[in-house]
Design an enzyme around this catalytic site. Structure first.
Site, mmCIF file in Angstrom:
data_model
loop_
_atom_site.group_PDB
_atom_site.id
_atom_site.type_symbol
_atom_site.label_atom_id
_atom_site.label_comp_id
_atom_site.label_asym_id
_atom_site.label_seq_id
_atom_site.Cartn_x
_atom_site.Cartn_y
_atom_site.Cartn_z
ATOM 1 N N THR A 72 0.545 -0.905 0.021
ATOM 2 C CA THR A 72 -0.710 0.240 0.023
ATOM 3 C C THR A 72 0.549 1.298 -0.152
ATOM 4 O O THR A 72 2.453 1.092 0.015
ATOM 5 C CB THR A 72 -0.899 0.484 1.232
ATOM 6 O OG1 THR A 72 -0.441 0.269 2.081
ATOM 7 C CG2 THR A 72 -1.889 -0.771 1.141
ATOM 8 N N ASP A 73 0.092 2.400 -0.647
ATOM 9 C CA ASP A 73 1.164 3.904 -0.201
ATOM 10 C C ASP A 73 0.824 3.887 1.633
ATOM 11 O O ASP A 73 -0.115 3.140 1.911
ATOM 12 C CB ASP A 73 0.341 4.773 -0.650
ATOM 13 C CG ASP A 73 1.488 6.276 -0.952
ATOM 14 O OD1 ASP A 73 2.032 6.189 -0.214
ATOM 15 O OD2 ASP A 73 0.715 7.282 -1.775
ATOM 16 N N TRP A 74 1.671 5.107 2.211
ATOM 17 C CA TRP A 74 1.711 4.734 4.153
ATOM 18 C C TRP A 74 0.271 4.959 4.374
ATOM 19 O O TRP A 74 -0.044 6.485 4.416
ATOM 20 C CB TRP A 74 3.166 5.806 3.576
ATOM 21 C CG TRP A 74 4.300 5.062 3.985
ATOM 22 C CD1 TRP A 74 5.195 4.906 5.325
ATOM 23 C CD2 TRP A 74 5.006 3.745 2.961
ATOM 24 N NE1 TRP A 74 6.014 4.044 5.269
ATOM 25 C CE2 TRP A 74 6.189 3.452 3.701
ATOM 26 C CE3 TRP A 74 4.283 3.150 1.907
ATOM 27 C CZ2 TRP A 74 6.833 2.330 3.136
ATOM 28 C CZ3 TRP A 74 5.513 2.178 1.513
ATOM 29 C CH2 TRP A 74 6.485 1.554 2.234
ATOM 30 N N GLY A 75 -0.532 4.023 4.208
ATOM 31 C CA GLY A 75 -1.663 5.054 5.048
ATOM 32 C C GLY A 75 -2.996 4.501 4.005
ATOM 33 O O GLY A 75 -3.620 4.918 4.608
ATOM 34 N N GLY A 76 -2.655 4.165 2.958
ATOM 35 C CA GLY A 76 -4.026 3.844 2.369
ATOM 36 C C GLY A 76 -4.489 2.800 2.342
ATOM 37 O O GLY A 76 -4.638 1.385 3.289
#
Ligand code: BGC
Length: 780
Positions: A272-276
């Protein structure tokens, strides 16, 4: 459960302990390791291992573990020989902390030109070398995966992260990405191609829903990823923050399993993108293998989902296996003894070279450049003294130094108008003092303040036209993750900049002296209203830490610029086709993406913020301007050199296997050495669907050609490259009929063409999984 005799139980216990002691991860025992893992271990492995900061509301993408300043780490399981691996940003170089507590060594990385700048070289060979150099820093600083490149399409010139991205065209973006990925990974470290996909705005990026037709997705927003995956097979891919047609990309099984893995053949790990995304279990089920940086609750969600049957353990196992397959390839797993001493000196030379290769000379009347040797330069503009080497946010690099224009010019022997220079130096010192306290509390994802231009340009310029032989003015533009650029003070010149430009132009031109503008920018700016007041315009983008030296090399003519625009320069912002874009959203001083819009739940109240309808469809950039006859300031692919070139002898050979070989000859007819980019565009002559007038199908950069020298250029494509995506049939179709292939030096400078007939229609069906669930494409 059937009772076992005591002696058998004892024997299996002894055996279990022995197994746990001896079973360690190897390249060839991944299935065995997966079966030996407990559910808890699996749930830990798929979630990043530095959750403290995010749980405490801290910055994402900045871990203290293993390599300080890296973006994330994975969870180690020593009993099975599974080490932590380290991931760090990208894309203009490696981003780690340069200074560590109690350690006198430094850990600076090379600040290379930003993504846009690399793409402007149109030179896969030099981009590969940049990748090799970046990858060496990744490896020698103990990092395993570089979180780059970013290849989202420049749908709108105001997108705040465009500086990290490559182009408005999917072919140029995909090929550039493949070159950098192959270069980085030649070191035995990984990359993460990002952000998959359709992440084309920053405002509300954690929850904006990109509403895109199947055709635009296939031909534009996925095509770049398809090309990059097929040409370079990156170790990992990062999903994007946004929703796509109502589903989070990281939770969309159709997108990840059917399209990315099934159709494009991606074999690596997806993160994932960071926190996505929202739902950890849905991410696993969709084949998004790892969540970064992760939160403790994600582990519980995954364990509970397996226990209550909403997530199949077999699906979780696939994610675990793909993470292990990644880990066994890494330097950390292989026990590589990194030196913490990459060859920064050699890489500085690479960045200096690639930067000048990507500069785009927009205009050069009466050969204003290169400057006459020994000429005295009056250097104007605060950008000359406070040069911008790269953008802000996760794509920033902690570099040891930046050579700005002023410094680069002096150290390369350019004589400056001393009186003016002294005045600027004193002014900049005052401006820096004024700005420093205001900038002190800005986080790394925020814009820094820029100095103002000197207030009274008439007085400033007075006398310099007598003292100097020419004027150089630099205008700079910052850009940051989480923000969009603005139309007034960013796309357009500001009032103080226009006043300076007018005054310099008036005084120098009436003295018969040339005026050169250097644009230290991250994307298009308005040039049409003022370009006639100057003699040359050089776009030097955000050129990395050696930028000032690279500019000096080009001004002095040691190198001819040979970059070409990877996007169109429109005449005015109103001409841009993607008018559904958050324009001039008021700034509150907070990061527009992280703090202003931090909810991840879907709302459909505010157009262009909660959702964005891509109503322009495939007609973005030159596909719009060329097809609809909208005049641009400079077309896609434009770029002058210090010499002239002729293109001749175009030939097209059609093979029976669908291969099309296009060849021509390029001759340097001018008086200086330079490289040239040959671009191949196609046109369907009698299409039964609306198609762009021109589409880039291939390109090739010549080697340096001396005056009078020629070279042959070959560009190979296939009939498949001419396909159109037919939405109603969910299929790519090469439609039998007449096509024109054109060769030239830009989309607005086509020098030769040839027509060909494609005899048979061919159809390639694809999975129909990306449509909005509610059946309606655009939200009203
Ligand atoms: C960015 C990514 C980056 C990650 C880790 C996110 O905010 O969107 O591009 O790789 O942070 O720093």
């Amino acid at each position: 459960m059937k009772r076992l005799p005591i002696f058998i139980m004892a024997a299996s216990f002894v055996c279990g302990v022995a197994m746990a002691d001896t079973l360690k991860l190897r390249e060839d025992n991944i299935p065995q390791i997966v079966s030996a893992m407990t559910l808890e271990e699996k749930a830990h492995l798929v979630v990043g291992a530095d959750m403290k900061k995010i749980a405490a509301g801290g910055e994402v993408g900045d871990t203290e573990k293993v390599v300080p300043g890296a973006a994330g780490v994975t969870y180690p399981i020593p009993r099975l020989g599974i080490p932590t691996i380290v991931m760090a940003d990208g894309p203009a170089g490696l981003r780690i902390k340069p200074i560590r507590e109690g350690d006198s060594n430094t850990y600076y990385c090379t600040g290379f030109p930003v993504g846009t700048h690399l793409a402007a070289t149109w030179n896969d060979e030099i981009i590969y070398r940049v990748g090799q150099a970046m990858g060496e820093e990744v490896k020698e600083y103990g990092v395993d995966i570089l979180l780059a490149p970013g290849i989202n399409i420049m749908r709108n010139p105001l997108c705040g992260r465009n500086f990290e991205y490559y182009s408005e065209d999917p072919l140029l973006a995909g090929k550039t990405a493949a070159a950098i990925i192959n270069g980085v990974e030649s070191n035995g470290v990984g990359t993460s191609l990002k952000h998959f996909c359709a992440n084309n705005q920053e405002i509300n990026r954690l929850a904006n829903d990109s509403r895109i037709s199947q055709r635009a997705l296939r031909e534009i927003y996925l095509r770049n990823f398809e090309i990059a995956v097929k040409d370079s097979q990156p170790w990992t891919i990062m999903t994007s923050y946004n929703y796509l047609n109502g589903r989070y990309t990281s939770e969309d099984k159709g997108l990840l399993e059917d399209v990315l893995r099934g159709e494009f053949g991606f074999e690596g790990m997806i993160v994932t993108d960071w926190g996505g995304g929202l739902d950890a279990a849905a991410q696993m089920a969709a084949g998004n293998d790892m969540i970064q940086p992760g939160e403790p609750r994600h582990i519980d969600v995954i364990i509970n989902a397996v226990k209550n049957g909403t997530l199949k353990e077999a699906d979780l196992d696939k994610c675990v296996a793909r993470i292990l397959e990644l880990i066994v390839k890494t330097p950390r797993f292989k026990g590589y003894k990194f030196s913490n001493k990459p060859d920064l000196k050699a890489h500085a030379a690479v960045t200096r070279e690639v930067a000048s290769e990507g500069f785009v000379l927009l205009k050069n009347d009466d050969k204003a450049l290169p400057m006459a040797s020994g000429a005295t330069v009056a250097l104007f503009g605060v950008g000359s003294y406070d040069f911008i080497a790269g953008g802000r946010g996760s794509g920033d690099v902690n570099k040891a130094y930046v050579v700005d224009m002023h410094e680069g010019m002096i150290s390369n022997g350019i004589v400056l108008d001393k009186k003016l220079d002294d005045y600027y130096m004193a002014y900049m010192e005052r401006e820096r003092k004024r700005i420093a306290p205001l900038d002190e509390h800005r986080r790394w994802t925020h814009y820094t303040l820029r100095p103002n231009e000197i207030r009274d340009p008439r007085q400033l310029v007075e006398g310099s036209a007598e003292r100097a032989d020419m004027a150089v003015i630099t205008f700079s533009r910052n850009s940051a993750e989480g923000f969009e650029r603005h139309v007034n003070r960013d796309f357009n010149l500001r009032i103080d900049e226009t006043a300076l430009l007018n005054e310099v132009s008036r005084q120098f031109r009436s003295a018969g002296k040339k005026v050169v503008v250097v644009l230290n920018v991250c994307g298009p700016v308005e040039v049409a209203s003022w370009r006639d007041k100057v003699d040359a315009i050089l776009v030097c983008w955000m050129p990395g830490q050696e930028g000032g030296n690279s500019v000096a090399d080009v001004l002095l003519g040691k190198v001819s610029p040979s970059g070409h625009l990877p996007m169109s320069f429109p005449i005015r912002y109103a001409d841009v086709p993607s008018q559904n874009f958050p324009v001039d959203v008021p700034e509150t001083g907070l990061n527009q993406s992280f703090e202003n819009y931090s909810t991840k739940y879907k709302y459909y109240d505010q157009p262009n913020i909660d959702y964005t309808n891509y109503t322009e469809d495939i007609f973005i950039g030159y596909r719009h301007f060329a097809t609809r006859g909208v005049e641009v300031a400079y077309p896609f692919g434009h770029g002058l050199t210090y010499t002239d070139f002729e293109l001749s002898g175009m030939k097209v050979k059609q093979g029976k296997d669908g291969k099309i070989a296009v060849t021509c000859k390029v001759t340097n007819t001018g008086s200086r050495a330079a490289k040239q980019v040959v671009q191949l565009y196609s046109t369907a002559l009698y299409p039964d669907h609306e198609r762009p007038l021109l589409e880039l199908r291939g390109y090739s950069k010549t080697p340096t050609l001396q005056p009078g020298q020629s070279c042959n250029v070959d560009i190979a494509i296939t009939t498949d490259d001419l396909a159109i995506f037919i939405e109603e049939e969910s299929a790519w179709k090469v439609v039998a009929g007449d096509y024109r292939l054109s060769l030239g030096f830009s989309s607005g400078d086509l020098r030769a063409n040839s027509e060909l007939f494609i005899p048979n229609t061919s159809v390639r069906k694809v999975t129909d999984v990306l449509k909005p669930t509610d059946g309606k494409l655009f939200i009203e």
